[in-house]
Design an enzyme around this catalytic site. Structure first.
Site, short mmCIF file in Angstrom:
data_model
loop_
_atom_site.label_atom_id
_atom_site.label_comp_id
_atom_site.label_asym_id
_atom_site.label_seq_id
_atom_site.Cartn_x
_atom_site.Cartn_y
_atom_site.Cartn_z
N SER A 166 0.85 -1.13 0.18
CA SER A 166 0.17 0.14 -0.08
C SER A 166 0.98 1.15 -0.01
O SER A 166 2.03 1.17 0.22
CB SER A 166 -0.77 -0.11 1.29
OG SER A 166 -1.55 1.31 1.48
N TYR A 179 -3.80 -0.66 10.19
CA TYR A 179 -3.78 -0.88 8.58
C TYR A 179 -2.23 -0.50 8.17
O TYR A 179 -1.55 -1.22 7.45
CB TYR A 179 -4.73 -0.10 7.94
CG TYR A 179 -4.55 -0.20 6.48
CD1 TYR A 179 -5.24 -1.30 5.89
CD2 TYR A 179 -4.03 0.51 5.81
CE1 TYR A 179 -5.39 -1.61 4.26
CE2 TYR A 179 -3.60 0.36 4.06
CZ TYR A 179 -4.42 -0.85 3.65
OH TYR A 179 -4.59 -1.01 2.38
#
Length: 274
Positions: A166, A179
């Site tokens: 990510s 996250y």
């Protein structure tokens, strides 16, 4: 300085090597890929891309949403897809998925660790349960599935593991500490596995999607100020489209990337360069 002349046999050998390169290196005909969470969203796009390149697909999912649509998309490419409903955070789930995929297709060539989740909360409102849930699927399941499939790849002396990192594998972000930590972990795990798996001719890489226009990012795009902030950092000048991730997955799954391992490939329209 003496002039160097390359021996004729070396010139001939290099020419032969150059001629051996074929576009078939990018193909996946008769390969088998496991794509976790490949029933919806970006995971579904990865499934379709791999099928387009010639692979059959095994899709472990938490829910049955999107199964029929995904099946139709894959079968339209002339390939086969099978699904398994499973909670990848449960003990022995990874071993079961690998066993069932082998039973179904008799081989596995590619693992795409796509399944994941995000929980958003201001820091002082973060909950331990959210941290555990995110880490269990985003990082622990990636580790366990990779470890379950590696003996298969080692035995056949080939295989590809593709993790989904990510932009928050690089940055801290806001409101998403679990996250962010999980995606930093995915980047580190990718490099650690690659370091040893190369001994078995297994390549382990990751892609790091940038800001992609999906239903999950619709609220951010609807926020005029935040949308402008993001666009100003994207060198390409626009949010990414789902299809713009599909080529990267095929490349890292194919023989064309055999000398690439331990790499985190940003597909971000140049977000990181600004």
């Amino acid at each position: 300085m003496a002039e160097y002349f390359e021996p004729a046999e070396e010139v001939a050998a290099r020419a032969k090597e150059l001629k051996s390169f074929k576009m078939d290196f990018f193909g996946l005909t008769n390969k088998v890929a496991i794509v976790t969470g490949g029933n919806t969203g970006l995971g579904q796009a990865y499934v379709v891309a791999l099928a387009e390149a010639g692979a059959d697909i095994y899709v472990p999912t938490f829910a049955q949403e999107g199964w029929d649509e995904t099946r139709a998309l894959v079968e339209s490419k002339g390939r086969r897809v099978e699904f398994e409903q499973v909670d990848l955070t449960k003990d022995s789930a990874a071993e079961s998925v690998v066993k069932n995929a082998l039973k179904t297709f008799q081989r596995i060539d590619i693992l795409v660790n796509n399944a994941g989740m995000i929980r958003r909360n201001p820091l002082l409102e973060s909950k331990d349960a959210d941290w555990d849930a995110v880490m269990n699927i985003n990082l622990n399941a990636v580790y366990h599935l990779s470890m379950a499939v590696l003996p298969v790849f080692a035995k056949q002396e080939s295989g590809k593991i593709i993790n989904i990192a990510s932009m928050l594998s690089y940055f801290g972000g806001k409101f998403v500490p679990s996250y962010t930590a999980s995606k930093h972990g995915v980047a580190g795990l990718t490099k650690a596995l690659a370091s040893e798996a190369s001994a078995f001719n297994v390549q382990v890489n990751a892609i790091a999607p940038g800001y992609i226009a999906t239903s999950n990012t619709a609220p951010i795009r609807a926020d005029e100020a935040r949308n402008a902030e993001i666009l100003n950092r994207i060198a390409a000048g626009h949010w990414g489209e789902t299809k713009e991730l599909m080529g990267g997955i095929v490349f890292l799954a194919s023989a064309a990337s055999n000398y690439i391992t331990g790499t985190i490939l940003p597909i971000d329209g140049g977000y990181l360069v600004r």
